[in-house]
Design an enzyme around this catalytic site. Structure first.
Site, short mmCIF file in Angstrom:
data_model
loop_
_atom_site.label_atom_id
_atom_site.label_comp_id
_atom_site.label_asym_id
_atom_site.label_seq_id
_atom_site.Cartn_x
_atom_site.Cartn_y
_atom_site.Cartn_z
N ASP A 1 0.84 -1.20 0.00
CA ASP A 1 0.00 0.00 0.00
C ASP A 1 0.87 1.25 0.00
OD1 ASP A 1 -2.19 -1.66 0.16
OD2 ASP A 1 -2.41 -1.45 2.33
N ARG A 2 0.30 2.34 -0.43
CA ARG A 2 1.01 3.61 -0.56
C ARG A 2 1.77 3.98 0.72
NH1 ARG A 2 0.91 8.33 -3.52
NH2 ARG A 2 1.21 10.24 -2.35
#
Length: 305
Positions: free
Chosen positions: A140-141
């Protein structure tokens, strides 16, 4: 195994244990390469022995040199962009980066150039490797840590299979809200999209199978938080975040899943990656140091995990 890269070719000195294989056996049954790729190799004469084209159904002879054209220059579909990303491991076939927070693993729209894939493309180009990197998995970011990339399509296909067969082992560290009562456990709950939110995932009977194993490393009574080690049997989007939230222990900092505002991001770090190299059979073990400033994970040695 004795191997080397020579220009666009990968050379392997054929070992004794391959004496019962043909080229076709090696590609199809040992490496389990995709049928389309095997056909391409055959049609484009990308496999030779001692520099010569040979019958793919003849047995391999130990000591001879098997040559595969894996490193032909490719037009990169990704815009190379410089970012100073730490490299944890690299060889001719793959590279493992230590992803910082705030960076997507790959572009989500055309011409996006601020992702780890863009940085990987620049890294290869700067090293004179005119290849197209491929991410094997994602983070995830705002999750940090080890991310694996293949440098060639062939390496990518073999690494994809290893991931699918759960032979690439990834270990995560998480700081959760609340104090765990159990020391270890397994969460086996399917995960699907949340119909009411474009980004969120949720536990769903009709979702994809998702299995997370967790173990408590430290209970932090003062902060009312728990340091947890997680390992995945599956790799669903937001898997650890959804699973730990579902048992009442969302990640600290993960406001999307009702976590506290303790940190500027969810406290999740891909701290360790283990795999057997698809060509050399060497075991690769990578640890990803913590790179947050200010630090989120304190008083823990990532190399001890």
């Amino acid at each position: 195994m004795k191997t080397r890269k020579v220009g666009s070719w990968y050379e392997i000195t054929i070992p004794k244990e391959w004496s019962t294989y043909t080229i076709d056996d090696l590609l199809r049954n040992v490496w389990k390469a995709p049928k389309k790729m095997i056909h391409q190799f055959r049609m484009e004469n990308k496999v030779k022995i001692n520099g010569l084209s040979v019958n793919w159904n003849q047995l391999l002879i130990p000591g001879q040199t098997l040559q595969l054209e894996l490193f032909s220059s490719q037009d990169n579909e990704v815009v190379p962009a410089f970012y100073d990303i730490p490299v944890l491991y690299e060889d001719d076939h793959l590279v493992i980066f230590n992803k910082p927070a705030g960076m997507d693993t790959h572009p989500n729209e055309p011409h996006q150039s601020n992702t780890l894939l863009n940085a990987a493309a620049f890294h290869l180009q700067a090293n004179g490797e005119l290849l197209q990197p491929r991410h094997i998995h994602r983070l995830d970011r705002d999750t940090t840590g080890a991310v694996l990339f293949a440098k060639t399509a062939f390496a990518g296909s073999l690494l994809d299979r290893l991931l699918e067969e759960r032979k690439i082992k990834r270990t995560y560290l998480a700081i959760t809200d609340g104090i765990f009562s159990k020391n270890k456990g397994t969460i086996n709950q399917p995960i699907g999209r949340d119909r009411h939110h474009a980004v969120r995932r949720r536990i769903s009977p009709t979702g994809q199978t998702a299995i997370t194993h967790y173990e408590v490393l430290r209970r932090q009574q003062k902060e009312q938080q728990t340091l947890v080690r997680c390992q995945l049997d599956t790799g669903r989007t937001h898997q650890i975040r959804v699973h730990l939230s579902s048992i009442g222990h969302p990640l600290a900092g993960d406001v999307l899943y009702n976590g506290s505002h303790s940190f500027p991001r969810q406290a999740l770090h891909a701290v360790k990656m283990e795999l057997v190299h698809p060509f050399t059979n060497e075991k690769i073990v990578c640890h990803a140091p913590f790179i947050d400033q200010p630090m989120i994970f304190k008083n823990i040695d990532p190399y001890s995990i």
